[in-house]
Design a protein around this motif. Sequence first.
Motif, PDB file in Angstrom:
ATOM      1  N   ASP A  43       0.828  -1.205   0.000  1.00  0.00           N
ATOM      2  CA  ASP A  43       0.000   0.000   0.000  1.00  0.00           C
ATOM      3  C   ASP A  43       0.862   1.254   0.000  1.00  0.00           C
ATOM      4  OD1 ASP A  43      -2.332  -1.456  -0.037  1.00  0.00           O
ATOM      5  OD2 ASP A  43      -2.685  -1.312   2.126  1.00  0.00           O
ATOM      6  N   GLY A  44       1.956   1.237   0.760  1.00  0.00           N
ATOM      7  CA  GLY A  44       2.828   2.395   0.825  1.00  0.00           C
ATOM      8  C   GLY A  44       3.458   2.720  -0.513  1.00  0.00           C
ATOM      9  N   PHE A  45       3.815   1.690  -1.280  1.00  0.00           N
ATOM     10  CA  PHE A  45       4.454   1.926  -2.572  1.00  0.00           C
ATOM     11  C   PHE A  45       3.453   2.498  -3.572  1.00  0.00           C
ATOM     12  CE2 PHE A  45       6.471   0.507  -6.619  1.00  0.00           C
ATOM     13  CZ  PHE A  45       7.671   1.175  -6.459  1.00  0.00           C
ATOM     14  N   ARG A  46       2.235   1.990  -3.560  1.00  0.00           N
ATOM     15  CA  ARG A  46       1.205   2.558  -4.424  1.00  0.00           C
ATOM     16  C   ARG A  46       0.958   4.024  -4.067  1.00  0.00           C
ATOM     17  NH1 ARG A  46      -2.190  -0.780  -7.260  1.00  0.00           N
ATOM     18  NH2 ARG A  46      -3.960   0.592  -6.905  1.00  0.00           N
ATOM     19  N   SER A  47       0.975   4.302  -2.782  1.00  0.00           N
ATOM     20  CA  SER A  47       0.765   5.667  -2.316  1.00  0.00           C
ATOM     21  C   SER A  47       1.886   6.595  -2.768  1.00  0.00           C
ATOM     22  CB  SER A  47       0.651   5.686  -0.782  1.00  0.00           C
ATOM     23  OG  SER A  47       0.520   6.993  -0.296  1.00  0.00           O
ATOM     24  N   ILE A  48       3.119   6.115  -2.690  1.00  0.00           N
ATOM     25  CA  ILE A  48       4.253   6.969  -3.066  1.00  0.00           C
ATOM     26  C   ILE A  48       4.299   7.165  -4.583  1.00  0.00           C
ATOM     27  CG2 ILE A  48       6.205   5.391  -3.435  1.00  0.00           C
ATOM     28  CD1 ILE A  48       6.218   8.367  -1.037  1.00  0.00           C
ATOM     29  N   LEU A  49       3.888   6.150  -5.354  1.00  0.00           N
ATOM     30  CA  LEU A  49       3.785   6.325  -6.803  1.00  0.00           C
ATOM     31  C   LEU A  49       2.712   7.353  -7.140  1.00  0.00           C
ATOM     32  CD1 LEU A  49       4.112   2.784  -8.453  1.00  0.00           C
ATOM     33  CD2 LEU A  49       5.808   4.614  -8.375  1.00  0.00           C
ATOM     34  N   ALA A  50       1.603   7.312  -6.402  1.00  0.00           N
ATOM     35  CA  ALA A  50       0.541   8.288  -6.620  1.00  0.00           C
ATOM     36  C   ALA A  50       1.022   9.685  -6.266  1.00  0.00           C
ATOM     37  CB  ALA A  50      -0.689   7.922  -5.790  1.00  0.00           C
ATOM     38  N   LEU A  51       1.833   9.809  -5.218  1.00  0.00           N
ATOM     39  CA  LEU A  51       2.389  11.109  -4.841  1.00  0.00           C
ATOM     40  C   LEU A  51       3.218  11.681  -5.988  1.00  0.00           C
ATOM     41  CD1 LEU A  51       4.128  12.006  -1.478  1.00  0.00           C
ATOM     42  CD2 LEU A  51       5.145  12.666  -3.643  1.00  0.00           C
ATOM     43  N   ILE A  52       4.084  10.838  -6.549  1.00  0.00           N
ATOM     44  CA  ILE A  52       4.950  11.290  -7.643  1.00  0.00           C
ATOM     45  C   ILE A  52       4.126  11.637  -8.884  1.00  0.00           C
ATOM     46  CG2 ILE A  52       6.706  10.506  -9.278  1.00  0.00           C
ATOM     47  CD1 ILE A  52       7.891   8.836  -6.973  1.00  0.00           C
ATOM     48  N   GLY A  53       3.152  10.775  -9.197  1.00  0.00           N
ATOM     49  CA  GLY A  53       2.365  10.990 -10.404  1.00  0.00           C
ATOM     50  C   GLY A  53       1.423  12.167 -10.305  1.00  0.00           C
ATOM     51  N   THR A  54       0.837  12.387  -9.125  1.00  0.00           N
ATOM     52  CA  THR A  54      -0.156  13.437  -8.948  1.00  0.00           C
ATOM     53  C   THR A  54       0.476  14.802  -8.739  1.00  0.00           C
ATOM     54  OG1 THR A  54      -1.678  11.834  -7.951  1.00  0.00           O
ATOM     55  CG2 THR A  54      -2.163  14.163  -7.601  1.00  0.00           C
ATOM     56  N   ASN A  55       1.585  14.849  -8.001  1.00  0.00           N
ATOM     57  CA  ASN A  55       2.184  16.128  -7.630  1.00  0.00           C
ATOM     58  C   ASN A  55       3.356  16.546  -8.510  1.00  0.00           C
ATOM     59  OD1 ASN A  55       0.856  16.792  -4.802  1.00  0.00           O
ATOM     60  ND2 ASN A  55       1.364  14.612  -4.782  1.00  0.00           N
ATOM     61  N   GLY A  56       3.894  15.619  -9.286  1.00  0.00           N
ATOM     62  CA  GLY A  56       5.059  15.935 -10.092  1.00  0.00           C
ATOM     63  C   GLY A  56       4.762  17.024 -11.116  1.00  0.00           C
ATOM     64  N   GLN A  57       5.389  18.170 -10.960  1.00  0.00           N
ATOM     65  CA  GLN A  57       5.239  19.272 -11.918  1.00  0.00           C
ATOM     66  C   GLN A  57       6.263  19.120 -13.028  1.00  0.00           C
ATOM     67  OE1 GLN A  57       3.367  22.262 -12.515  1.00  0.00           O
ATOM     68  NE2 GLN A  57       4.703  22.242 -14.312  1.00  0.00           N
ATOM     69  N   GLY A  58       5.779  19.109 -14.262  1.00  0.00           N
ATOM     70  CA  GLY A  58       6.693  19.008 -15.391  1.00  0.00           C
ATOM     71  C   GLY A  58       7.645  20.185 -15.455  1.00  0.00           C
ATOM     72  N   ILE A  59       8.907  19.909 -15.754  1.00  0.00           N
ATOM     73  CA  ILE A  59       9.948  20.930 -15.880  1.00  0.00           C
ATOM     74  C   ILE A  59      10.548  20.814 -17.266  1.00  0.00           C
ATOM     75  CG2 ILE A  59      12.173  21.761 -14.997  1.00  0.00           C
ATOM     76  CD1 ILE A  59      11.472  20.341 -12.334  1.00  0.00           C
TER      77      ILE A  59
END
Length: 392
Positions: free
Chosen positions: A225-241
């Motif tokens: 569950d923690g890994f799915r959560s951290i992937l969601a954090l990266i995917g949802t919050n990652g701002q394109g640069i």
Amino acid sequence: MEGDGFEVRIIDEEKGKGIFSLKSFKEGEQIFQEKPVICCQFSWNAEYGYSACDNCMSPLETAEENARRLAGKPDLVLPYPECCQTKKESIVACPDCGVKYCSAECQQESLSRYHQYLCHKSSNDPGSDSHPLVRLNEAWKQMHYPPETATIMLLARMVSMVQQCSDKEMILYTFGQFCRRAVNETQEISHNLLGEKYVGQIDMLREMAQSALNNEAVAHWFTPDGFRSILALIGTNGQGIGTSAFSRWVRNVSALELPMNKRMQVDKLIDRIYDDMEEVVGSFLNNEGSGLYKLQSAANHSCAPNAIVEFPYSNSTLVLKAVRDIRPEEEICISYLDDCALERSRYSRQKALSSLYLFICRCDKCLSQADDPNETSDDYDDNDDDGDDVDM
């Protein structure tokens, strides 16, 4: 959280935070600028030779080198070389792993914040195909082909930051402030990085990430569950640069006071180079990556935004700028979709937003189009959903 002319507030349980103006902002006015908590170049972008500082993503090519490579013109010569801001003489490399930086200052910042741990982890033959970090990166690349929206190596840097930080509770709290929902139970939608087609791959990726990166302070990130959560954090919050030596050169040249005939010549040259780039690399013009930004992540989406994210310094420093006049107490919203996606049908926009960001948009534009038919725009393609795009 309050800044100069704006404030971050909790709106409600579903929307979470939002940014609100405390004063009037004029169209074109800067609202704030911000450096990322952490950022990282995309894996395929680096693989294809887009050369960027490993810390701030500043271009390591000169504008001329950049234009030659992307246009497929090895003999191309750019006028006004003084308008190129890449300082080749300042570039340094890590003596142990070879990653490059735009300056000794960036190298030192990287070393003090996260690179020491990663460099140590990869010190035993980092280029070997059998190295855990190399295998992790390759596995991710096979799951996510261009156009890229996230990278597992951002997680690697997050783990490194926790490991190197003397106040682990503080840095874990910082990461904990980012949205990390893997699913939206209310809307019965899940993040597209975690869809059914990735179930087996995610388990494999988690085991590989755990082998390469796991330590006691972040053990909870590597539970299923923690890994799915951290992937969601990266995917949802990652701002394109996006950074580009050539586009920065174009901006600087455009600011020059030139005679009309010289201006026409250089404008024709720029147009011709962009045409050549379009033929060779299409839309893949920039050094691309993603970063986590505390303030930017609090900005909610609107399909008719009143602000825009830009990277005017051609590095990872983000600027939020008003695109129309903003009144006091008005919520400051950006678009999570690019300009092309914003012109698509309401149904197409909702499809992209629910897949990438786990919400159904109820902005004024979407509400005004509520009676439109649920039809996909003719030019819509699932593969076009490339997240938080950037405006150079």
